[in-house]
Write an enzyme that holds these catalytic residues in place. Structure first.
Site, PDB file in Angstrom:
ATOM      1  N   GLY A  11       0.400  -1.394  -0.182  1.00 14.48           N
ATOM      2  CA  GLY A  11       0.450   0.279   0.259  1.00 14.48           C
ATOM      3  C   GLY A  11       1.815   0.858  -0.161  1.00 14.48           C
ATOM      4  O   GLY A  11       1.806   1.148   0.867  1.00 14.48           O
ATOM      5  N   ARG A  72       0.963  -5.233  -5.926  1.00 11.57           N
ATOM      6  CA  ARG A  72       1.373  -6.477  -5.046  1.00 11.57           C
ATOM      7  C   ARG A  72       1.834  -7.912  -6.072  1.00 11.57           C
ATOM      8  O   ARG A  72       1.456  -7.253  -7.416  1.00 11.57           O
ATOM      9  CB  ARG A  72      -0.118  -6.230  -3.891  1.00 11.57           C
ATOM     10  N   ASP A 103       4.678  -4.719   6.115  1.00 10.64           N
ATOM     11  CA  ASP A 103       5.230  -6.130   7.036  1.00 10.64           C
ATOM     12  C   ASP A 103       4.558  -7.027   6.295  1.00 10.64           C
ATOM     13  O   ASP A 103       6.077  -8.252   5.964  1.00 10.64           O
ATOM     14  CB  ASP A 103       4.361  -6.198   8.255  1.00 10.64           C
ATOM     15  N   THR A 126       3.084   2.754   6.165  1.00  8.83           N
ATOM     16  CA  THR A 126       2.189   2.618   6.011  1.00  8.83           C
ATOM     17  C   THR A 126       1.058   2.682   6.741  1.00  8.83           C
ATOM     18  O   THR A 126       1.459   3.633   7.712  1.00  8.83           O
ATOM     19  CB  THR A 126       1.553   1.030   6.239  1.00  8.83           C
ATOM     20  N   ASP A 128      -1.512   3.162   8.563  1.00 12.71           N
ATOM     21  CA  ASP A 128      -2.410   2.419  10.110  1.00 12.71           C
ATOM     22  C   ASP A 128      -1.080   2.092  10.841  1.00 12.71           C
ATOM     23  O   ASP A 128      -1.891   2.205  11.966  1.00 12.71           O
ATOM     24  CB  ASP A 128      -2.412   0.666   9.237  1.00 12.71           C
ATOM     25  N   ASP A 130       0.937   0.377  11.878  1.00 11.65           N
ATOM     26  CA  ASP A 130       0.510  -1.094  12.397  1.00 11.65           C
ATOM     27  C   ASP A 130       1.617  -1.981  12.615  1.00 11.65           C
ATOM     28  O   ASP A 130       1.299  -2.839  12.621  1.00 11.65           O
ATOM     29  CB  ASP A 130      -0.653  -1.419  12.494  1.00 11.65           C
ATOM     30  N   ARG A 172      -8.687  -1.764   9.004  1.00  4.54           N
ATOM     31  CA  ARG A 172      -9.631  -3.300   9.026  1.00  4.54           C
ATOM     32  C   ARG A 172      -9.512  -4.100  10.188  1.00  4.54           C
ATOM     33  O   ARG A 172     -10.060  -4.437  10.864  1.00  4.54           O
ATOM     34  CB  ARG A 172      -9.112  -4.208   7.967  1.00  4.54           C
TER      35      ARG A 172
HETATM   36  P1  ADP Z   1       2.234  -4.239   2.505  1.00  3.02           P
HETATM   37  O1  ADP Z   1       4.142  -4.327   2.644  1.00  3.02           O
HETATM   38  O2  ADP Z   1       1.661  -3.720   2.108  1.00  3.02           O
HETATM   39  O3  ADP Z   1       1.840  -4.629   3.705  1.00  3.02           O
HETATM   40  P2  ADP Z   1       1.488  -6.445   1.197  1.00  3.02           P
HETATM   41  O4  ADP Z   1       0.851  -7.283   2.432  1.00  3.02           O
HETATM   42  O5  ADP Z   1       0.473  -6.493   0.365  1.00  3.02           O
HETATM   43  O6  ADP Z   1       1.647  -5.244   1.292  1.00  3.02           O
HETATM   44  O7  ADP Z   1       2.513  -6.598   0.190  1.00  3.02           O
HETATM   45  C1  ADP Z   1       3.475  -6.692  -0.658  1.00  3.02           C
HETATM   46  C2  ADP Z   1       3.911  -7.489  -1.165  1.00  3.02           C
HETATM   47  O8  ADP Z   1       4.971  -7.986  -0.788  1.00  3.02           O
HETATM   48  C3  ADP Z   1       2.693  -8.265  -1.665  1.00  3.02           C
HETATM   49  O9  ADP Z   1       2.418  -8.677  -3.168  1.00  3.02           O
HETATM   50  C4  ADP Z   1       4.014 -10.309  -2.613  1.00  3.02           C
HETATM   51  O10 ADP Z   1       4.389  -9.123  -3.203  1.00  3.02           O
HETATM   52  C5  ADP Z   1       5.103  -9.986  -1.206  1.00  3.02           C
HETATM   53  N1  ADP Z   1       4.726 -10.833   0.126  1.00  3.02           N
HETATM   54  C6  ADP Z   1       3.979 -10.592   0.979  1.00  3.02           C
HETATM   55  N2  ADP Z   1       4.393 -11.509   1.823  1.00  3.02           N
HETATM   56  C7  ADP Z   1       4.640 -12.322   1.655  1.00  3.02           C
HETATM   57  C8  ADP Z   1       5.722 -13.442   1.819  1.00  3.02           C
HETATM   58  N3  ADP Z   1       5.008 -14.016   3.157  1.00  3.02           N
HETATM   59  N4  ADP Z   1       6.505 -13.740   0.826  1.00  3.02           N
HETATM   60  C9  ADP Z   1       6.985 -13.571  -0.019  1.00  3.02           C
HETATM   61  N5  ADP Z   1       6.669 -12.099  -0.110  1.00  3.02           N
HETATM   62  C10 ADP Z   1       5.600 -11.233   0.426  1.00  3.02           C
END
Ligand code: ADP
Length: 320
Positions: A11, A72, A103, A126, A128, A130, A172
């Site tokens: 995000g 993503r 995270d 982020t 949030d 969080d 959320r």
């Molecule tokens: P944020 O970083 O804001 O928490 P996301 O949770 O959507 O956003 O994660 C962003 C991207 O990081 C995902 O689209 C994916 O490519 C990668 N990612 C998330 N979780 C994992 C994981 N457990 N292993 C490998 N890549 C991950």
């Protein structure tokens, strides 16, 4: 170390651009080359790379979003995706990587470091706030400012029409934004996902306020606690008053970064480059009190942040 990469992932959050500017400029000042990777991990899978210069990051300190764009990537999570991403790093001589994101992005960063051997440093971003291991994430202060401005504007109408408004903010599973902005906006009630609430009690509190002469009321709800329209419908039926619902939604993500987000972006960005130069691996920048320091990336999900419930208690007293 001669060349590093930088990407923004997940995000978007205001403050990503100031952090990117700080990464690029401090790296170049330290004699490093910087490669910008576009659209997060998707850019590593597709070779969307471009060299960044001092001037590439000119004029972005005051811009929300991210000039590198974000995405993503489901493919990145697969073994094949991770191998391809690692190969892109090796093929382009990238010896260190700065990941600006949440995270989820950090889980990916840790796996990428394992698979590629390339040192990775995270910068938490982020709205949030969080992410575990740090008291501050880029974008939170700007989101609060945007939401507080919206509450102030809605308050004008609420006062003029003597009406109740329910304002839904992002969150959320966590109520950090709702708690902070509810307190800052003088909300009569704040609903967060972490604490179950009784809608009848909420209504009774509003009723008491009105009996004392309050002309309007604002309920701030985190999207994960209750949707604004549901709360509005209940309150309308219970109190037999007109109630309006407003969802702030994506407005909270954008906007020119506040001074706090610019300053924290600068400090996190410069520290991330220092950490790579020191040869540190698997770390993220973090804020603890007035300090910025390094903590393991794993802390982002292994040490979840807990909502400070005293903010809500304080608000209950002040909203009397
Ligand atoms: P944020 O970083 O804001 O928490 P996301 O949770 O959507 O956003 O994660 C962003 C991207 O990081 C995902 O689209 C994916 O490519 C990668 N990612 C998330 N979780 C994992 C994981 N457990 N292993 C490998 N890549 C991950």
């Amino acid at each position: 170390m001669k060349r590093i990469g930088v990407l923004t992932s997940g995000g978007d959050a205001s403050g990503m651009n100031p952090a990117l500017r700080a990464v690029v400029r401090s790296a170049i000042v330290h004699g490093l080359e910087v490669i910008g990777i576009e659209r997060g991990y998707e850019g590593l899978l597709n070779g969307w790379l471009k060299p960044l210069s001092l001037s590439s990051v000119g004029g972005i300190i005051n811009r929300g979003g991210t000039i590198l764009r974000t995405a993503r990537s489901e493919r990145f999570k697969t073994d094949e995706g991770l191998q391809t991403a690692a190969q892109t790093l090796h093929d382009n001589g990238i010896e260190g990587l700065v990941v600006i994101g949440g995270d989820g992005s950090f889980r990916g960063a840790v796996r990428l470091e394992e698979v590629s051997g390339v040192a990775v440093v995270g910068i938490p971003a982020t709205i949030d706030n969080d992410i575990g291991g740090t008291e501050y994430t880029l974008g939170f202060d700007t989101a609060l400012q945007v939401a507080m401005d919206a509450i102030d504007k809605i308050r004008d109408t609420a006062d003029s029409f003597e009406r109740i408004f329910v304002i839904e903010v992002m969150g959320r599973s966590r109520g950090f934004i709702a708690a902070a902005v509810g307190l800052a906006g003088g909300a009569e009630a704040i609903l967060v996902p972490e604490i179950p609430f009784d809608p009848v009690q909420v209504c009774e509190r509003l009723k008491q306020g009105m009996a004392r002469g309050k002309r309007s009321a604002i309920i701030v709800t985190a999207e994960g606690a209750a949707r604004a329209q549901e709360v509005a419908t209940f309150v309308e039926m219970y109190l037999r008053e007109e109630v309006r619902a407003t969802v702030l939604g994506y407005t909270q993500r954008g906007g020119s970064p506040t001074a706090t987000d610019r300053i924290m972006g600068a400090r996190f960005g410069a520290l991330a480059v220092d950490l790579l130069l020191q040869g540190q691996r698997g770390m993220m920048t973090a804020a603890h009190g007035d300090e910025v320091l390094a903590v393991p990336l794993r802390a982002s999900w292994e040490q979840p942040r807990v909502l400070d419930e005293s903010l809500l208690k304080l608000n209950e007293v002040l909203a009397s």
